[in-house]
Write an enzyme that holds these catalytic residues in place. Structure first.
Site, PDB file in Angstrom:
ATOM      1  N   HIS A 182       0.888  -0.902  -0.026  1.00 18.07           N
ATOM      2  CA  HIS A 182      -0.212  -0.166   0.092  1.00 18.07           C
ATOM      3  C   HIS A 182       0.946   1.157  -0.102  1.00 18.07           C
ATOM      4  O   HIS A 182       2.309   1.332  -0.162  1.00 18.07           O
ATOM      5  CB  HIS A 182      -0.753   0.016   1.171  1.00 18.07           C
ATOM      6  CG  HIS A 182      -0.593   0.094   2.486  1.00 18.07           C
ATOM      7  ND1 HIS A 182       0.399  -1.120   3.132  1.00 18.07           N
ATOM      8  CD2 HIS A 182       0.572   1.054   3.199  1.00 18.07           C
ATOM      9  CE1 HIS A 182       1.517  -0.380   4.110  1.00 18.07           C
ATOM     10  NE2 HIS A 182       1.189   0.768   4.063  1.00 18.07           N
ATOM     11  N   HIS A 238       5.610   5.885  -0.555  1.00 18.39           N
ATOM     12  CA  HIS A 238       6.558   5.207  -1.311  1.00 18.39           C
ATOM     13  C   HIS A 238       5.871   4.026  -0.883  1.00 18.39           C
ATOM     14  O   HIS A 238       4.915   4.306  -0.288  1.00 18.39           O
ATOM     15  CB  HIS A 238       7.598   4.995  -0.417  1.00 18.39           C
ATOM     16  CG  HIS A 238       7.479   5.294   0.975  1.00 18.39           C
ATOM     17  ND1 HIS A 238       7.067   6.148   1.880  1.00 18.39           N
ATOM     18  CD2 HIS A 238       7.419   3.878   1.867  1.00 18.39           C
ATOM     19  CE1 HIS A 238       7.279   5.848   3.222  1.00 18.39           C
ATOM     20  NE2 HIS A 238       6.659   4.430   3.350  1.00 18.39           N
TER      21      HIS A 238
HETATM   22  P1  ATP Z   1       4.913  -3.089  11.912  1.00 19.65           P
HETATM   23  O1  ATP Z   1       4.703  -1.996  12.744  1.00 19.65           O
HETATM   24  O2  ATP Z   1       4.537  -3.864  12.401  1.00 19.65           O
HETATM   25  O3  ATP Z   1       6.237  -3.298  11.018  1.00 19.65           O
HETATM   26  P2  ATP Z   1       3.843  -1.080  10.132  1.00 19.65           P
HETATM   27  O4  ATP Z   1       4.811  -0.354   9.853  1.00 19.65           O
HETATM   28  O5  ATP Z   1       3.354  -1.826   8.466  1.00 19.65           O
HETATM   29  O6  ATP Z   1       3.900  -2.980  10.362  1.00 19.65           O
HETATM   30  P3  ATP Z   1       1.513   0.284  10.927  1.00 19.65           P
HETATM   31  O7  ATP Z   1       3.213   0.091  12.449  1.00 19.65           O
HETATM   32  O8  ATP Z   1       0.440   0.505  11.945  1.00 19.65           O
HETATM   33  O9  ATP Z   1       2.514  -0.950  10.863  1.00 19.65           O
HETATM   34  O10 ATP Z   1       2.313   1.108  10.027  1.00 19.65           O
HETATM   35  C1  ATP Z   1       0.734   1.437   8.922  1.00 19.65           C
HETATM   36  C2  ATP Z   1       1.551   2.245   7.982  1.00 19.65           C
HETATM   37  O11 ATP Z   1       2.337   3.307   8.325  1.00 19.65           O
HETATM   38  C3  ATP Z   1       3.225   1.962   6.919  1.00 19.65           C
HETATM   39  O12 ATP Z   1       2.928   2.114   5.707  1.00 19.65           O
HETATM   40  C4  ATP Z   1       3.824   2.030   7.868  1.00 19.65           C
HETATM   41  O13 ATP Z   1       5.098   2.558   7.061  1.00 19.65           O
HETATM   42  C5  ATP Z   1       3.480   3.899   8.314  1.00 19.65           C
HETATM   43  N1  ATP Z   1       3.688   4.494   9.346  1.00 19.65           N
HETATM   44  C6  ATP Z   1       3.887   3.882  10.504  1.00 19.65           C
HETATM   45  N2  ATP Z   1       4.104   4.664  10.986  1.00 19.65           N
HETATM   46  C7  ATP Z   1       4.540   5.735  10.301  1.00 19.65           C
HETATM   47  C8  ATP Z   1       4.996   7.276  11.130  1.00 19.65           C
HETATM   48  N3  ATP Z   1       5.400   7.819  12.613  1.00 19.65           N
HETATM   49  N4  ATP Z   1       4.944   7.975   9.783  1.00 19.65           N
HETATM   50  C9  ATP Z   1       4.863   7.844   9.074  1.00 19.65           C
HETATM   51  N5  ATP Z   1       4.110   6.570   8.390  1.00 19.65           N
HETATM   52  C10 ATP Z   1       4.089   5.353   9.469  1.00 19.65           C
END
Ligand code: ATP
Ligand code: MG
Length: 187
Positions: free
Chosen positions: A40, A128
């Site tokens: 995504h 990205h």
């Molecule tokens: P995991 O944390 O288990 O590796 P994930 O990062 O995909 O999984 P989330 O942390 O819920 O799951 O993040 C959801 C989406 O939001 C992902 O695309 C992640 O890269 C993005 N994301 C997470 N934290 C941030 C942040 N602080 N700023 C911008 N984007 C974020």
């Protein structure tokens, strides 16, 4: 619940990405590769949101989507955060959105904030697709990988909707699409 707003590229675009990734996961086992079913583009990270804020949040996100037009995007280039030398996240870039994609992202983030979602304030928006994450916190030298992927250029695809996604974190993080809104604004 942990929420974010995303674009979902069509299957043809994701198939091209899968082709570009190829067998690299086997050659880079120290990275945690994301499964293609989770791919995504995060437009706005909302973070932890109480369930009672959901109706207001959905109203505001739908309104934001309604003010923006569909965009023609394509995957192009690759890189790593914070740098290819100490990569924590390896990604494919997006082109074609011009300033429209950043304006849509800002609009969604503002809608989220008004509904009480703190999100990722202050972070610059860099659209990205996350391909892989490093296991160690101090990152991994992914320069050869980024070098191989950086010439990738995919076919154009249409982004015509945004999706409110819920993260279920765990050994294998899973996302659930809660709601979608079409981009129905003028250009
Ligand atoms: P995991 O944390 O288990 O590796 P994930 O990062 O995909 O999984 P989330 O942390 O819920 O799951 O993040 C959801 C989406 O939001 C992902 O695309 C992640 O890269 C993005 N994301 C997470 N934290 C941030 C942040 N602080 N700023 C911008 N984007 C974020
Ligand atoms: Mg995360």
């Amino acid at each position: 619940m942990r929420l974010f707003v995303a674009l979902s590229p069509p299957p043809e675009a994701l198939a091209e990405v899968a082709g570009a990734v190829g067998a690299r996961p086997e050659r880079w086992p120290d990275l945690r590769w994301t499964g293609s079913e989770t791919w995504h583009i995060t437009m706005a990270f909302l973070g932890e949101v109480p369930e009672k804020a959901l109706p207001e949040l959905e109203t505001r996100l739908g309104r934001a989507a309604g003010r923006h037009a569909p965009m023609t995007l394509r995957f192009e280039g690759a890189g790593a955060f914070p740098s290819a030398r100490r990569a924590r996240v390896v990604w494919l870039g997006l082109a074609g959105g011009g300033t429209a994609i950043s304006r849509l992202a800002a609009s969604l983030a503002a809608g989220g904030r008004r509904a009480g979602a703190a999100g990722a304030e202050g972070k610059p928006f860099h659209p990205h697709l996350t391909l892989a994450r490093a296991r160690p916190r101090d990152g991994l030298d992914a320069r050869p990988l980024v070098e191989e992927l950086k010439d990738f250029g995919g076919a154009p695809w249409r982004a015509d909707a945004v999706h409110l996604m819920r993260s279920h974190l765990g050994p294998k993080t899973r996302y659930e699409a809660l709601e979608s809104w079409p981009l129905t604004g003028g250009g």
